[in-house]
Design a protein around this motif. Structure first.
Motif, PDB file in Angstrom:
ATOM      1  N   ASP A  35       2.887  -7.643  -5.931  1.00 17.96           N
ATOM      2  CA  ASP A  35       3.158  -6.569  -6.892  1.00 17.96           C
ATOM      3  C   ASP A  35       2.541  -5.308  -6.267  1.00 17.96           C
ATOM      4  N   SER A  36       3.335  -4.590  -5.463  1.00 13.20           N
ATOM      5  CA  SER A  36       2.749  -3.465  -4.710  1.00 13.20           C
ATOM      6  C   SER A  36       2.288  -2.345  -5.636  1.00 13.20           C
ATOM      7  N   GLY A  37       2.954  -2.193  -6.793  1.00 17.61           N
ATOM      8  CA  GLY A  37       2.558  -1.160  -7.742  1.00 17.61           C
ATOM      9  C   GLY A  37       1.119  -1.368  -8.201  1.00 17.61           C
ATOM     10  N   TYR A  40      -1.308   0.420  -5.972  1.00 18.01           N
ATOM     11  CA  TYR A  40      -1.368   1.860  -6.289  1.00 18.01           C
ATOM     12  C   TYR A  40      -2.119   2.084  -7.603  1.00 18.01           C
ATOM     13  N   ARG A  41      -1.893   1.190  -8.564  1.00 15.29           N
ATOM     14  CA  ARG A  41      -2.565   1.343  -9.864  1.00 15.29           C
ATOM     15  C   ARG A  41      -4.078   1.182  -9.730  1.00 15.29           C
ATOM     16  N   VAL A  42      -4.509   0.181  -8.934  1.00 13.74           N
ATOM     17  CA  VAL A  42      -5.946  -0.057  -8.794  1.00 13.74           C
ATOM     18  C   VAL A  42      -6.604   1.120  -8.073  1.00 13.74           C
ATOM     19  N   ILE A  99      -0.634   9.734  -7.112  1.00 14.31           N
ATOM     20  CA  ILE A  99      -1.261   9.502  -5.799  1.00 14.31           C
ATOM     21  C   ILE A  99      -0.268   8.879  -4.817  1.00 14.31           C
ATOM     22  N   ALA A 100       0.766   8.209  -5.381  1.00 15.35           N
ATOM     23  CA  ALA A 100       1.767   7.559  -4.526  1.00 15.35           C
ATOM     24  C   ALA A 100       2.644   8.587  -3.805  1.00 15.35           C
ATOM     25  N   ALA A 101       2.577   9.848  -4.250  1.00 15.91           N
ATOM     26  CA  ALA A 101       3.383  10.886  -3.591  1.00 15.91           C
ATOM     27  C   ALA A 101       2.672  11.423  -2.347  1.00 15.91           C
ATOM     28  N   VAL A 105      -2.007   8.482   1.640  1.00 16.39           N
ATOM     29  CA  VAL A 105      -2.320   7.331   0.782  1.00 16.39           C
ATOM     30  C   VAL A 105      -1.336   6.206   1.081  1.00 16.39           C
ATOM     31  N   ARG A 106      -0.052   6.544   1.166  1.00 19.08           N
ATOM     32  CA  ARG A 106       0.974   5.523   1.442  1.00 19.08           C
ATOM     33  C   ARG A 106       0.718   4.875   2.794  1.00 19.08           C
ATOM     34  N   ALA A 107       0.355   5.708   3.781  1.00 17.97           N
ATOM     35  CA  ALA A 107       0.114   5.166   5.125  1.00 17.97           C
ATOM     36  C   ALA A 107      -1.085   4.219   5.103  1.00 17.97           C
ATOM     37  N   GLY A 126       8.393  -3.192  -5.773  1.00 22.56           N
ATOM     38  CA  GLY A 126       7.826  -1.848  -5.704  1.00 22.56           C
ATOM     39  C   GLY A 126       8.908  -0.786  -5.669  1.00 22.56           C
ATOM     40  N   ARG A 127       8.675   0.229  -4.846  1.00 22.66           N
ATOM     41  CA  ARG A 127       9.634   1.335  -4.730  1.00 22.66           C
ATOM     42  C   ARG A 127      10.224   1.421  -3.328  1.00 22.66           C
ATOM     43  N   ASP A 128       9.433   0.977  -2.343  1.00 18.58           N
ATOM     44  CA  ASP A 128       9.834   1.149  -0.935  1.00 18.58           C
ATOM     45  C   ASP A 128       9.702  -0.150  -0.152  1.00 18.58           C
ATOM     46  N   MET A 129       9.838  -1.273  -0.856  1.00 15.22           N
ATOM     47  CA  MET A 129       9.687  -2.562  -0.173  1.00 15.22           C
ATOM     48  C   MET A 129      10.782  -2.745   0.877  1.00 15.22           C
ATOM     49  N   GLU A 176       9.729  11.229 -16.605  1.00 13.42           N
ATOM     50  CA  GLU A 176       8.937  12.081 -15.694  1.00 13.42           C
ATOM     51  C   GLU A 176       8.560  11.313 -14.435  1.00 13.42           C
ATOM     52  N   ARG A 177       8.162  10.041 -14.664  1.00 10.14           N
ATOM     53  CA  ARG A 177       7.726   9.208 -13.532  1.00 10.14           C
ATOM     54  C   ARG A 177       8.903   8.924 -12.596  1.00 10.14           C
ATOM     55  N   ASP A 178      10.080   8.623 -13.165  1.00 16.29           N
ATOM     56  CA  ASP A 178      11.293   8.399 -12.348  1.00 16.29           C
ATOM     57  C   ASP A 178      11.556   9.625 -11.482  1.00 16.29           C
ATOM     58  N   ARG A 180       9.496  12.002 -10.529  1.00 13.51           N
ATOM     59  CA  ARG A 180       8.483  12.190  -9.473  1.00 13.51           C
ATOM     60  C   ARG A 180       8.670  11.157  -8.368  1.00 13.51           C
ATOM     61  N   ASP A 181       8.891   9.874  -8.749  1.00 13.52           N
ATOM     62  CA  ASP A 181       9.024   8.813  -7.743  1.00 13.52           C
ATOM     63  C   ASP A 181      10.297   8.999  -6.901  1.00 13.52           C
ATOM     64  N   SER A 182      11.338   9.585  -7.515  1.00 16.08           N
ATOM     65  CA  SER A 182      12.615   9.721  -6.791  1.00 16.08           C
ATOM     66  C   SER A 182      12.689  10.977  -5.935  1.00 16.08           C
ATOM     67  N   SER A 183      11.872  11.988  -6.301  1.00 15.83           N
ATOM     68  CA  SER A 183      12.032  13.263  -5.598  1.00 15.83           C
ATOM     69  C   SER A 183      10.967  13.495  -4.532  1.00 15.83           C
ATOM     70  N   ARG A 184       9.989  12.583  -4.407  1.00 13.83           N
ATOM     71  CA  ARG A 184       8.917  12.831  -3.432  1.00 13.83           C
ATOM     72  C   ARG A 184       9.471  12.760  -2.005  1.00 13.83           C
ATOM     73  N   ALA A 185       8.747  13.438  -1.120  1.00 13.97           N
ATOM     74  CA  ALA A 185       9.235  13.550   0.259  1.00 13.97           C
ATOM     75  C   ALA A 185       9.138  12.227   1.021  1.00 13.97           C
TER      76      ALA A 185
HETATM   77  O1   DC Z   1       5.610  -0.527 -10.343  1.00  9.12           O
HETATM   78  P1   DC Z   1       4.488   0.194 -11.067  1.00  9.12           P
HETATM   79  O2   DC Z   1       4.924   0.912 -12.318  1.00  9.12           O
HETATM   80  O3   DC Z   1       3.331  -0.715 -11.326  1.00  9.12           O
HETATM   81  O4   DC Z   1       3.993   1.319 -10.030  1.00  9.12           O
HETATM   82  C1   DC Z   1       3.087   2.339 -10.394  1.00  9.12           C
HETATM   83  C2   DC Z   1       3.347   3.579  -9.543  1.00  9.12           C
HETATM   84  O5   DC Z   1       3.015   3.312  -8.182  1.00  9.12           O
HETATM   85  C3   DC Z   1       4.796   4.050  -9.538  1.00  9.12           C
HETATM   86  O6   DC Z   1       5.052   5.049 -10.494  1.00  9.12           O
HETATM   87  C4   DC Z   1       5.010   4.587  -8.142  1.00  9.12           C
HETATM   88  C5   DC Z   1       3.956   3.907  -7.323  1.00  9.12           C
HETATM   89  N1   DC Z   1       4.493   2.909  -6.379  1.00  9.12           N
HETATM   90  C6   DC Z   1       5.013   3.362  -5.197  1.00  9.12           C
HETATM   91  O7   DC Z   1       5.093   4.567  -4.979  1.00  9.12           O
HETATM   92  N2   DC Z   1       5.442   2.479  -4.259  1.00  9.12           N
HETATM   93  C7   DC Z   1       5.389   1.168  -4.497  1.00  9.12           C
HETATM   94  N3   DC Z   1       5.808   0.308  -3.548  1.00  9.12           N
HETATM   95  C8   DC Z   1       4.907   0.676  -5.735  1.00  9.12           C
HETATM   96  C9   DC Z   1       4.467   1.586  -6.670  1.00  9.12           C
END
Ligand code: DC
Length: 225
Positions: A35-37, A40-42, A99-101, A105-107, A126-129, A176-178, A180-185
């Protein structure tokens, strides 16, 4: 070696059911589950607790490098403390999205996520698996559902856990979260070219799991436990 371990990547927006589906598919195949999210949450939770500004990229990346996070059964641990409940809170999810943007942090979290790829196989969500972390995945699913049905599902999950919830706030927050998550670079949320899009608005969890398992079977990988 990494290339030989089968990976299923399940990406999608918040509250799409991807975590539940991924966990059940992993159980059926007797594979590992990431659960990669939650990672990021922790990290976000740790930053909130320490009062670290959520835009302090270098500090957050340094924290990511030493983050003491672990998983066991259904629990999430931060430095030996069970933080499952706090990690699931909406405010933690929103902070995680911020912080995921941040590219550093992602690296910093990349190797940590890849370390979950061990035999006999991995189901990750996750988002980028499929796009970044496990581009070699033999099956990539983009699991989605309408914003309204996701807000309703999240509402039910929170109420079931005795956490505060308001459906209008949830809908606004997840939109809002969608956005932000969809528009980040870096690693924006969007279906990979080779992903199968599965819309679960009118699909039960069981039906979605069956659908993923039949795609696995079609590709001749895995054995249902
Ligand atoms: O899946 P989740 O709602 O638990 O994820 C929380 C946030 O973490 C989500 O809004 C974006 C970020 N995230 C991410 O950028 N990349 C991932 N692989 C997983 C989560």
């Amino acid at each position: 070696m990494l290339q030989e371990i089968p990976v299923i990547a399940i990406d999608g927006p918040t509250a799409s059911g991807k975590g539940t589906v991924a966990g059940l598919v992993a159980g059926k195949l007797a594979w590992h589950y990431l659960d990669s999210g939650a990672i990021y949450r922790v990290l976000a939770l740790s930053a909130l607790r320490r009062g670290v500004d959520l835009a302090e990229e270098a500090s957050l990346a340094a924290m990511a490098n030493t983050l003491d996070v672990s998983f066991s059964a259904d629990r999430i641990w931060l430095a030996g403390e069970d933080v499952s409940l706090d990690a699931r809170r909406e405010e933690t999810g929103n902070a995680a999205s911020k912080i995921a943007a941040l590219p550093q942090v992602r690296a910093a979290l990349l190797a940590r996520q890849r370390a979950f790829c061990t035999p006999p196989g991995l189901v990750s969500d996750g988002r980028d698996m499929g796009s970044v972390v496990f581009p070699q995945a033999f099956l990539k699913i983009f699991l989605t559902a309408s914003a309204e049905s996701r807000a309703e599902r999240r509402y039910k999950q929170l109420i079931a856990k005795d956490l505060p919830a308001n459906i209008a706030d949830l809908l606004r927050d997840l939109q809002e979260r969608d956005a932000r998550d969809s528009s980040r670079a870096v690693a924006p949320l969007k279906p990979c070219e080779d992903a199968v899009v599965l819309d679960t608005t009118a699909l039960s969890i069981d039906a979605a799991v069956q659908c993923v398992l039949s795609l696995v079977a079609q590709r001749g990988v895995g054995r249902i436990a």
